[in-house]
Design a protein around this motif. Sequence first.
Motif, short mmCIF file in Angstrom:
data_model
loop_
_atom_site.label_atom_id
_atom_site.label_comp_id
_atom_site.label_asym_id
_atom_site.label_seq_id
_atom_site.Cartn_x
_atom_site.Cartn_y
_atom_site.Cartn_z
N VAL A 1 11.43 2.15 -52.00
CA VAL A 1 12.02 3.41 -51.29
C VAL A 1 13.43 3.45 -51.84
N ASP A 2 13.74 4.72 -51.50
CA ASP A 2 15.21 5.22 -51.93
C ASP A 2 16.20 4.29 -50.88
N LEU B 1 14.73 12.28 -65.84
CA LEU B 1 13.38 11.98 -65.11
C LEU B 1 13.24 13.17 -63.96
N GLU B 2 14.46 13.69 -63.47
CA GLU B 2 14.25 14.75 -62.59
C GLU B 2 13.86 16.01 -63.24
N ALA B 3 14.24 16.39 -64.25
CA ALA B 3 13.42 17.64 -64.96
C ALA B 3 12.11 17.42 -65.13
N LEU B 4 11.69 16.29 -65.44
CA LEU B 4 10.15 16.16 -65.76
C LEU B 4 9.39 16.08 -64.53
N ARG B 5 10.01 15.62 -63.54
CA ARG B 5 9.41 15.37 -62.11
C ARG B 5 9.13 17.06 -61.79
N VAL B 6 10.16 17.88 -61.88
CA VAL B 6 10.08 19.26 -61.30
C VAL B 6 9.04 20.00 -61.99
N ALA B 7 9.06 19.82 -63.33
CA ALA B 7 7.84 20.43 -64.22
C ALA B 7 6.45 19.91 -63.60
N ALA B 8 6.32 18.84 -63.27
CA ALA B 8 4.99 18.27 -62.71
C ALA B 8 4.61 18.54 -61.16
N ARG C 1 6.37 17.40 -58.71
CA ARG C 1 5.98 16.30 -57.84
C ARG C 1 7.30 16.10 -56.90
N PRO C 2 6.99 16.33 -55.51
CA PRO C 2 7.72 16.17 -54.55
C PRO C 2 8.44 14.59 -54.49
N ARG C 3 9.66 14.67 -53.71
CA ARG C 3 10.28 13.56 -53.65
C ARG C 3 11.09 13.59 -52.31
N PHE C 4 11.18 12.51 -51.52
CA PHE C 4 11.91 12.39 -50.21
C PHE C 4 13.24 12.68 -50.41
N ALA C 5 13.99 12.24 -51.14
CA ALA C 5 15.08 12.23 -51.41
C ALA C 5 15.75 13.98 -51.48
N THR C 6 15.00 14.61 -52.03
CA THR C 6 15.29 15.91 -52.28
C THR C 6 14.57 17.08 -52.06
N VAL D 1 16.87 26.04 -52.39
CA VAL D 1 16.60 25.22 -53.62
C VAL D 1 16.61 23.66 -53.49
N THR D 2 15.71 22.89 -53.62
CA THR D 2 15.69 21.42 -53.23
C THR D 2 16.15 20.62 -54.70
#
Length: 363
Positions: free
Chosen positions: A100-101, A209-216, A218-223, A298-299
């Motif tokens: 977890v974060d 990592l965040e840029a690739l996650r956005v393109a996928a 993929r949600p993240r709890f922290a954001t 924006v998240t």
Amino acid sequence: MSSEFETLPGAVGSPPQHYGNPLGEQKRLAAGEAVVDLSDRAVITLSGPDRLTWLDSLTSQSVKGMRPGDSGETLQLDVNGRLEYAIRLVEDGETAWLLVDADQAEGLVSWLTKMRFMLRVEIADRTADYATIGSLGSAPFDSAGLEAAAPNGVPLVWNDPWADVVAGGHQYANVAEHPGAEWRYTERLIDRSALAAASALPAAGTLALEALRVAAWRPRFATEVDEKSIPHELDWLRSAVHLTKGCYRGQETVAKVHNLGHPPRRLVMLHLDGSDGVLPAAGDSVVVAGLDDPIGVVTTSALHYELGPVALAVIKRSTEHDAKLDVLSDGIRIAAAQEVIVPRDAGAEANVPRLPRLGAVRR
């Protein structure tokens, strides 16, 4: 908690956001040739024979059948189905490892401790002993001979389930090819004493990592999560919710929204006009083009090495799919084209027949 990655040439931030070349780092990370320092994230363990059946009863995913080496993702919800914790989970046959974060660790440990009752479960925070390293492939580790920690004989590698719709899950995104299908992201735990060796691997920053996650998508709890978020809004039923397993806190809301209702908000990806050279910040308002009343926020925003400036945003469900949008950032209006992730008609999956109104005459 500092790490040796922060001493590398060009390192900016803690953990490093980049090392002087964010787009180059992003390309290497996408190609599976670099690693990301996530050693600030927390590691919690559950041991004891009741650990999986107990966690299964508390959270959204079916985890009681996990075998040694299995990875999963599960959500802890409040009584109204709102997200409280997102847990990445690795089982090694003797211990369940919860990733977890950092800011979630204390609260999660406290809540789990309160819910233990008389069950045979032991809870421990192992963040001081183990560090998390992210990657999209094992090549950097293999070439250096750096193995994941395996205190019980099973390597502690979490494989993100986002690439597929898990058993019992559901995808709202209505696309022929989901961008997450190519998301082969992993997190591996190493002994903190091995961080120096890990820092010798090709490194990418968290911005990559965040840029690739956005393109996928993929949600993240922290954001992506706020105090009102439910899993449906983020298409998180895809990987972290089992719709037909037994009861858990918040299940009634999960079932009701999925079968009979619609989530009040929906996740979109925004393709941003980059002509002003401004990347919006998390929390910046999203509006219908030309108007000023916010319809969402924006998240996460990022500069992607192929897509250019992009963002994830959570907006009102009622917003038309073809509506042109703007993002209001630091006095600048940035044009944004939405790519639908969660559609307006998400939910209401049950085929419930309409009952005739009392007194209505059948023809």
